[in-house]
Structure formats: C-alpha cells, structure tokens
Design an enzyme around this catalytic site. Structure first.
Site, PDB file in Angstrom:
ATOM      1  CE  LYS A 103      24.799  48.888  44.780  1.00  0.00           C
ATOM      2  NZ  LYS A 103      25.256  49.883  45.781  1.00  0.00           N
ATOM      3  CB  SER A 123      29.124  48.900  46.419  1.00  0.00           C
ATOM      4  OG  SER A 123      27.940  49.625  46.718  1.00  0.00           O
ATOM      5  CB  SER A 146      28.061  52.775  47.094  1.00  0.00           C
ATOM      6  OG  SER A 146      28.991  51.956  47.737  1.00  0.00           O
TER       7      SER A 146
HETATM    8  N1  GLN Z   1      33.018  51.776  49.916  1.00  0.00           N
HETATM    9  C1  GLN Z   1      32.247  51.839  51.109  1.00  0.00           C
HETATM   10  C2  GLN Z   1      32.188  50.467  51.750  1.00  0.00           C
HETATM   11  O1  GLN Z   1      32.853  49.624  51.287  1.00  0.00           O
HETATM   12  C3  GLN Z   1      30.899  52.357  50.833  1.00  0.00           C
HETATM   13  C4  GLN Z   1      29.973  51.364  50.262  1.00  0.00           C
HETATM   14  C5  GLN Z   1      28.612  51.904  49.985  1.00  0.00           C
HETATM   15  O2  GLN Z   1      28.388  53.120  49.963  1.00  0.00           O
HETATM   16  N2  GLN Z   1      27.668  51.004  49.831  1.00  0.00           N
HETATM   17  O3  GLN Z   1      31.496  50.237  52.688  1.00  0.00           O
END
Ligand code: GLN
Length: 484
Positions: free
Chosen positions: A77, A152, A176
């Site tokens: 990532k 994400s 995420s």
């Molecule tokens: N979807 C969540 C957010 O937008 C989690 C994101 C993540 O785990 N990095 O913050």
C-alpha cells in the site's frame, strides 16, 4: 498460473525448484499488464527492480537458503515506506517524494526473502472506504468493475483478488484492511494494536493505525503476521510480547470454543443477503463444534461518532507536517503562511481537508472537552464492552460490512453514508483488539463477495486465526476467482 498461487503453494514449488522466483514475479507482472488497466490496483510498479529482487531470491534458493517468504511477490500500500520507491499516500502533496528508508514491516518482509514491489492505490492518506479518494483515480472491484473495491486499502485488496500479486500489505485504522478484503473476496487481518511496528507507516490516526496482510487464505495471513510482528525500539507503541508460531495454531479443531454474537449488530442497514450469509456461517461454526453465545456490546451505537472525533483529531495533528517546507510538493507564497496555505490548499483532496478541519475543530479550545475528551471517555467504555465480552467468549463474529461492494460514485457525495459503511469494523480499532475478514459467501445478482468478521482478544490472534481456518477448511468460498 503462478500468480494465482498462495504463499504456501509458491514457496513449496520454489523450494522444489519446480519454478523460479523470476517466473513467479513475471507472471504477476504479466497479469498486471493484462488486467490493471481495468482495475487500477497499482499507482506504479518498478518492474526492473522487482525482477532484480526475484533474481537475487533465485540465487539464494540455489544456495539452499531457507526463508519463509523467499521469492514471494508482495505488493505494498502506498502509505508504507519502501527504500528508493515513491511514497505518495495517494496524495498530490508528497510530489515526487522517494522514501529514504524501509518501514520495519518492510524490513522484516525483505529479511524473510520477499520480493517487495508496487505501490497499491488507496484513499488519500487512508481516509475513506472506497478508494475513490485517491489523487490518482479510483480502483475498480475485480468482481464488477463498475463497483468500488472498498477502502482505504482498496488497491491491495483488488490486487490480491485479481491475482496481480501473491499477497499484499495494507493498513487498518477503522476497517481499511477488513472492509476491502470483504468486498473483494480475500482474507484481511488487522492485528492487535502494538503487534506490528508502525515505524515507516505514514500516520493517519496513530492510536488506531495498524499494518496487516491481504492474502488468498488464512494460512498465508498467519505466515505474514508472524514475519512482521514483534517489538521495535523505533515504535514505542509496539509491544514486547513474544511472537508465537501462528501457523502452528491452525489445527482446525475449534470444539468447545465460545463464539460471541453481539445483539447490537443487527442494524437497520444490514443487507438481507449479507445477513443470510453470516447466519449460515454461524450455523457452520455450530456444526464444527463451537458454542454460540449471545453477547452485548452496549456502546456500539457511539463507535462511528467516537471514531470520527478521535481519528480526525489525530489526523489534524499528524498531517501538520505536510507544509511544503520539509518535503513533497510546494506552492510558493509571499510569506510562510501563504506558502503553507497554498501548498496545503492545492495538495490535499476534499476528504483530507474535511478531516483536518473537523479534527482541528474538536481539538480547539472551548470544544476540546466537549468533543475530544468526551470521545476518549466513550472510547474507554467501548473497549471495556469488549473486555467484558471476552470474559465470556473466545472470539466474536459479525458481518465485516453491512453491504457488498457498492457502485462507484454511489456514496461519494454523502460522507455520512460512507462513514456508516464502517459500522462493524471501527470499534475493533477503538478497542485495540484484533480482527480478520474471511470470505463467507456471495450475493446473487450481481455476484459479489461477502465477508465474515472475527474479532479476537488483545493478542488473541492464534485463536482467531484458528477459528478462521476451521471455517475456511469447511467451505470453499476463498477458492472462487473473479472472472476478469
Ligand atoms: N473508512 C475509515 C475512514 O475513512 C477507515 C479508514 C482506515 O481504516 N484507514 O477513516
């Protein structure tokens, strides 16, 4: 095809010299060339470097070296530092930044012999649930390219699901890893907070962030967790707990284990097909000898609100370092203040700005006690809910996401709807416990993967992995491939 193999399958073939690491890497690169135009799981990939690493692995193999990941292509990532590779966090603000060092997790992968390659697409600075917030354009779900892959870490999930790599790394601050794994039909593991060093992970919300693997099966997740775990002097929140042999915990015997089913998780927005698949999984666990216990996590209702205060507060502090002075892109101004605001105004996308503004607000004097302090207190109540439940049960089972993959654009205009898609994953990070998502079925029309979430005790990864493994052994959902 080599790119379709799991880590354990590929390492067995490499050890027998049936195939070479170069062939395995080349097969992933060929796959990327064929399908990534449609999926866009990768922001970039340095093929020459990947093949050179593979050649070095082949030399080691020919010398008889034995390492757990020797010659295995693993995609990363774009929020993790890999020496001499670009590091953008899917943002424009880092410009042409090249990482001068390896994250600890990357160092450990390399020491275990992995071929570390590619920069997987993501929501900018890991803020989002759909990978639509990438400055490089969205990733598409390999099961249906009109749909989002989750986020994400959507690029990492899509890359594994489409067999563009053998495994991938992501990060999980509020779901995420688990949510995109569910939506793309692969395995995604968020370790206990402190299990894996965060050194070299660009911080979003430091008290919630953890690095973890995306894999094609549970055994591979156990392998990668084992390689990356451990105390690190460069991350003071990493915990000096011994690292068990996670693969050895995979006996498949779960008789007598107690699995908690939280009654608060039957929420309004839960898709009937997701509910049916999770109900069937719970039945399967009973058949396998686990005991299902209804539990209560009474503060679940507050989790999304608490998360969006804590996470944005920490993000507003962490992202202050992107000022156009020290590194990354710069838009000049007449004075430093103008330089900062021009650089940040041009460099950050809309969601990142929204979070910085929200986070700055909840920390500002006069509001700090009403929002941030209050959220920290409720966070403790949420953690206590889990610790209390774990006095009764060995692990907890829930859906990973209330729905299967939604359409690109469907929720991007409505941040609140997007935030609510994290309802099942967020409290795990607030509580600091571990969680995993595994494939547990498909919706019918269209056919999209559904994920089952297991939540484990702090440092209870062995039991959680064994429960996941037992289910995987008894089903074949994880073997299905997207027709792309
Ligand atoms: N979807 C969540 C957010 O937008 C989690 C994101 C993540 O785990 N990095 O913050």
């Amino acid at each position: 095809m080599l790119n379709q193999l799991t880590i354990s399958e590929l390492t067995a073939k490499l050890a027998q010299r049936d195939v070479s690491a170069r062939e395995a890497m080349q097969s992933c690169l060929d796959r990327i060339a064929r399908v990534d135009g449609k999926i866009h799981a990768f922001i970039s990939h340095d093929d020459a470097d990947a093949l050179a690493q593979a050649d070095a692995a082949d030399q080691e193999i020919s010398r008889g070296a034995k390492k757990p990941l020797l010659g295995v292509p693993i995609a990363i990532k774009d929020v993790l530092a890999v020496k001499n590779q670009p590091l953008n966090c899917a943002s424009k603000i880092l410009g042409k930044f090249i990482s001068p060092y390896d994250a600890t997790a990357i160092e450990k992968l390399k020491a275990a012999g992995a071929v570390v390659f590619g920069r997987c697409n993501m929501d900018e600075f890991a803020m989002g649930s759909s990978t639509e917030n990438s400055a490089f354009g969205p990733t598409h779900n390999p099961w249906d390219i009109t749909r989002i892959p989750g986020g994400s870490s959507g690029g990492s999930a899509a890359a594994v699901a489409a067999d563009e790599c053998i495994a991938a790394l992501g990060t999980d601050t509020g779901g995420s890893i688990r949510q995109p794994a569910a939506l793309c039909g692969c395995v995604g593991l968020k370790p206990t907070y402190g299990r894996i060093s965060r050194y070299g992970l660009v911080a979003f919300a430091s008290s919630l962030d953890q690095i973890g693997p995306f894999t094609k099966d549970v055994r591979d997740a156990a392998t990668l967790l084992g390689v990356m775990s451990g105390h690190d002097l460069r991350d003071s929140t990493s915990v000096p707990q011994p690292v068990p042999d996670y693969a050895r915990a995979l006996t498949g015997d779960i008789k007598g284990l107690k699995l908690g089913l939280p009654k608060e998780y039957l929420i309004g927005g839960l898709d009937p097909e997701v509910k049916a698949a999770v109900d069937a999984a719970v039945k399967k666990y009973q058949e396998l000898g686990a005991e299902i216990v209804e539990i209560s996590l009474p503060h679940t209702d507050y989790a999304v609100a608490v998360y969006y205060i804590v996470a944005t507060a920490e993000a507003s502090a962490n992202l202050a370092r992107f000022d156009g002075i020290r590194y990354g892109a710069r838009v000049d101004g007449h004075d430093p203040i103008e330089l900062y605001s021009q650089t940040r105004g041009a460099g950050f996308g809309a969601e990142v700005k929204r979070r910085i503004i929200l986070g700055t607000y909840v920390l500002s004097s006069g509001y700090h006690d009403a929002y941030y302090l209050q959220a920290q207190k409720v966070r403790t109540l949420i953690r206590n809910d889990f610790l209390k439940a774990f006095e009764q049960v060995d692990a907890i089972v829930t859906p990973t996401s209330p729905t299967a993959a939604f359409k690109l654009g469907e929720k991007s205009g409505d941040p609140l709807q997007m935030y609510l898609s994290d309802i099942f994953t967020i409290s795990c990070n607030l509580a600091g416990i571990c969680g995993i998502s595994i494939p547990c079925g498909f919706t019918q029309n269209p056919r999209l993967p559904i994920g089952l979430q297991l939540l484990g005790k702090p440092f209870g990864e062995e039991t959680m992995l064994n429960l996941a493994y037992a289910f995987e052994q008894a089903t074949s959902w994880h073997k299905e491939k997207a027709a792309i």
